[in-house]
Design a protein around this motif. Structure first.
Motif, short mmCIF file in Angstrom:
data_model
loop_
_atom_site.label_atom_id
_atom_site.label_comp_id
_atom_site.label_asym_id
_atom_site.label_seq_id
_atom_site.Cartn_x
_atom_site.Cartn_y
_atom_site.Cartn_z
N ASP A 33 66.41 54.15 36.98
CA ASP A 33 65.88 54.82 35.79
C ASP A 33 65.02 53.90 34.93
O ASP A 33 64.32 54.36 34.02
N THR A 53 73.32 61.86 37.32
CA THR A 53 74.57 61.12 37.53
C THR A 53 74.78 60.03 36.48
O THR A 53 73.95 59.13 36.33
N ASP A 97 70.63 55.93 33.00
CA ASP A 97 71.60 54.84 33.03
C ASP A 97 71.45 53.89 34.21
O ASP A 97 72.04 52.82 34.22
N ASP A 140 68.38 62.02 33.45
CA ASP A 140 68.92 61.70 34.76
C ASP A 140 70.24 62.49 34.87
O ASP A 140 70.81 62.88 33.87
MG MG Z 1 72.35 57.93 36.87
#
Ligand code: MG
Ligand code: ADP
Length: 286
Positions: free
Chosen positions: A235, A40, A231, A38
């Motif tokens: 996800d 961000t 995170d 991922d």
């Molecule tokens: Mg993220």
């Protein structure tokens, strides 16, 4: 591996801030061919800040902050921080709604307003000049958020979220161990490509809607075992789908619960440590 070797391996990993919740994850990570990340909060620090505002700053921030006040998104936090810094007071809105993977909308002073990406504001006219400025900012690895009010785009807000200092090293170490590295993100592909280039990621899959992440992980499993590192709330399905799900310790509770490995230090070099410990743990019995 013997139960003792497994205990030693997980113990050693724990000391390095790599929490292994089940032994199978430690075994499988040694066979992983593709590491998927991922963007961000995983590759990047996850603390985006506003860098550019095109248009009347106070008006733009007033509208944007009034909408983003009800959002939990990291981009919303960036907008709220900028408004606070400029001492712009958010006002009350009605009919607030989150549009998954696109942005937020609400009614402010009787007018429909939007803050989000170009998919959210697809019905709005974007001038050629604005499109150019948008592309330039995105190539600088800045996420561009559009602010729409009463059928007009009144502004672009550019928001920057830098890669963690350790991310490039982690990616290089994984590539040195023969893994392919992939970024999976809801962000625009220009921004995603710019960040990928900074850290050395091989492949970028951008514009992914939250519910599509797990499907992409499944597709990548055609080429061998996949580790997914993330995170966010969005996800969680990808973390459970992947052969090895790895959550950031700073992540949401759902992400941490969904991962079978947790990186307490939020440092992607933890993935490399897990692979190296796996190799040691499972080679002893051979
Ligand atoms: Mg993220
Ligand atoms: P990611 O965390 O990978 O960026 P998201 O699905 O959370 O993926 O968001 C995808 C895109 O949707 C963002 O890059 C942004 O353009 C837009 N977006 C989502 N939520 C917001 C918000 N609260 N304010 C502005 N834009 C948003």
């Amino acid at each position: 591996a013997t139960p003792t070797a497994l205990m030693v391996g997980t113990g050693r990993a724990a000391k390095m801030g790599v929490l292994i919740k089940d032994g199978q994850a430690l075994e499988e990570i040694n066979d992983v061919k593709t590491a998927v990340f991922d963007k961000t909060g995983t590759i990047t620090v996850g603390k985006p800040t506003v860098t550019d505002i095109i248009g009347n700053q106070d008006q733009v921030l007033r509208v944007a902050a009034s909408l983003e006040a009800s959002s939990e998104h990291p981009l919303a936090k960036a907008v709220m921080n900028a408004a606070e810094e400029k001492q712009v007071e958010p006002q009350t809105v009605t009919d607030f709604a989150v549009v998954e993977g696109k942005g937020v909308q609400a009614v402010i002073d009787g007018q429909q307003a939007f803050v989000g990406n170009d998919k959210l504001l697809a019905d709005y006219q974007i001038s050629a000049g604005m499109k150019r400025r948008m592309a330039t900012l995105q190539d600088e690895a800045k996420t561009v958020v559009l602010v729409g009010l009463a059928k007009q785009i009144i502004s672009l807000i550019a928001i920057q979220d830098a890669p963690k200092p350790s991310s490039a090293q982690a990616i290089a170490d994984l590539k040195a161990r023969g893994l392919k590295t992939v970024m999976l993100t809801g962000d625009n592909e220009r921004v995603a490509n710019a960040i990928a280039k900074e850290v050395g990621i091989d492949q970028v899959i951008a514009n992914v809607l939250p519910n599509e992440k797990a499907e992409h992980v499944k597709a990548l499993e055609q080429n061998g075992k996949v580790a997914f590192v993330g995170d966010g709330i969005n996800d969680a399905p990808a973390l459970t789908t992947a052969n090895v799900g790895i959550a950031m310790g700073s992540g949401t509770d759902i992400a941490i619960e969904s991962g079978s490995i947790v990186l307490v230090q939020n440092d992607l070099r933890g993935v490399v440590k897990a692979i190296d410990i796996s190799k040691k743990t499972f080679s002893r019995i051979k």
